[in-house]
Design a protein around this motif. Structure first.
Motif, PDB file in Angstrom:
ATOM      1  N   ALA A 134      55.586 -17.654   6.333  1.00  9.16           N
ATOM      2  CA  ALA A 134      56.979 -17.244   6.504  1.00  9.16           C
ATOM      3  C   ALA A 134      57.192 -16.658   7.899  1.00  9.16           C
ATOM      4  CB  ALA A 134      57.372 -16.224   5.434  1.00  9.16           C
TER       5      ALA A 134
ATOM      6  N   ASP B 246      57.442 -19.474  10.313  1.00 10.64           N
ATOM      7  CA  ASP B 246      58.745 -20.129  10.155  1.00 10.64           C
ATOM      8  C   ASP B 246      59.866 -19.315  10.782  1.00 10.64           C
ATOM      9  OD1 ASP B 246      57.572 -22.236   8.805  1.00 10.64           O
ATOM     10  OD2 ASP B 246      58.159 -21.516   6.813  1.00 10.64           O
TER      11      ASP B 246
ATOM     12  N   LEU C 270      60.632 -10.314   6.085  1.00  8.62           N
ATOM     13  CA  LEU C 270      59.936 -11.430   5.428  1.00  8.62           C
ATOM     14  C   LEU C 270      59.792 -11.259   3.925  1.00  8.62           C
ATOM     15  CD1 LEU C 270      57.135 -11.956   8.069  1.00  8.62           C
ATOM     16  CD2 LEU C 270      59.195 -13.343   7.740  1.00  8.62           C
TER      17      LEU C 270
ATOM     18  N   ARG D 170      52.260 -12.916   4.352  1.00  7.46           N
ATOM     19  CA  ARG D 170      53.369 -13.874   4.522  1.00  7.46           C
ATOM     20  C   ARG D 170      53.291 -14.571   5.875  1.00  7.46           C
ATOM     21  NH1 ARG D 170      56.809 -14.928   0.848  1.00  7.46           N
ATOM     22  NH2 ARG D 170      58.541 -14.881   2.273  1.00  7.46           N
TER      23      ARG D 170
END
Length: 131
Positions: free
Chosen positions: A57, A60, A47, A54
């Protein structure tokens, strides 16, 4: 031989039912040996920073957050002794697929390590999944 490959896209209307907080990965690792603030974990390296910093992220990047009712069929093979990716993460993916109305074929291979390890693991998987 044809293969069905379909990228999973995030479904913004559906929250991740099994992992609302990706920093909780410690429960997936053996003995909870995981620090979401550690910059050297595999997840953090992927990441580009500590997972705790994060989280968007991480969401995602998670296949679980990309599950939707139009997902393709899934066969999930995962070794119970995988030292790279905890088998519990495949269980979470299968749970999310079931919650979306799918019937994934999840096979946890007792004693199996990460398939990337080599041909011996592939032979093990063939022995365990042959009928």
């Amino acid at each position: 031989m044809r293969h069905l490959v379909r990228p999973l896209r995030p479904d913004p209307t559906r929250p991740d039912p099994t992992r609302p907080d990706p920093t909780g990965l410690a429960e997936d690792h053996l003995g909870g040996a995981y620090d979401p603030k550690g910059p050297a974990s595999r997840e953090s390296l992927l990441l580009g920073g500590a997972l705790a910093d994060r989280t968007e992220a991480a969401r995602d990047a998670s296949p679980v957050t990309r599950v939707s009712p139009d997902a393709p069929p899934f066969l999930i093979l995962h070794g119970t002794d995988d030292t790279l990716v905890p088998a519990r993460q495949s269980v979470r993916l299968a749970e999310a697929l079931r919650a979306a109305g799918h019937q994934p074929d999840l096979r946890l291979l007792t004693g199996g390590n990460h398939l990337r390890v080599g041909l011996r693991t592939l032979e093990f998987a063939r022995r365990r999944t042959s009928t």
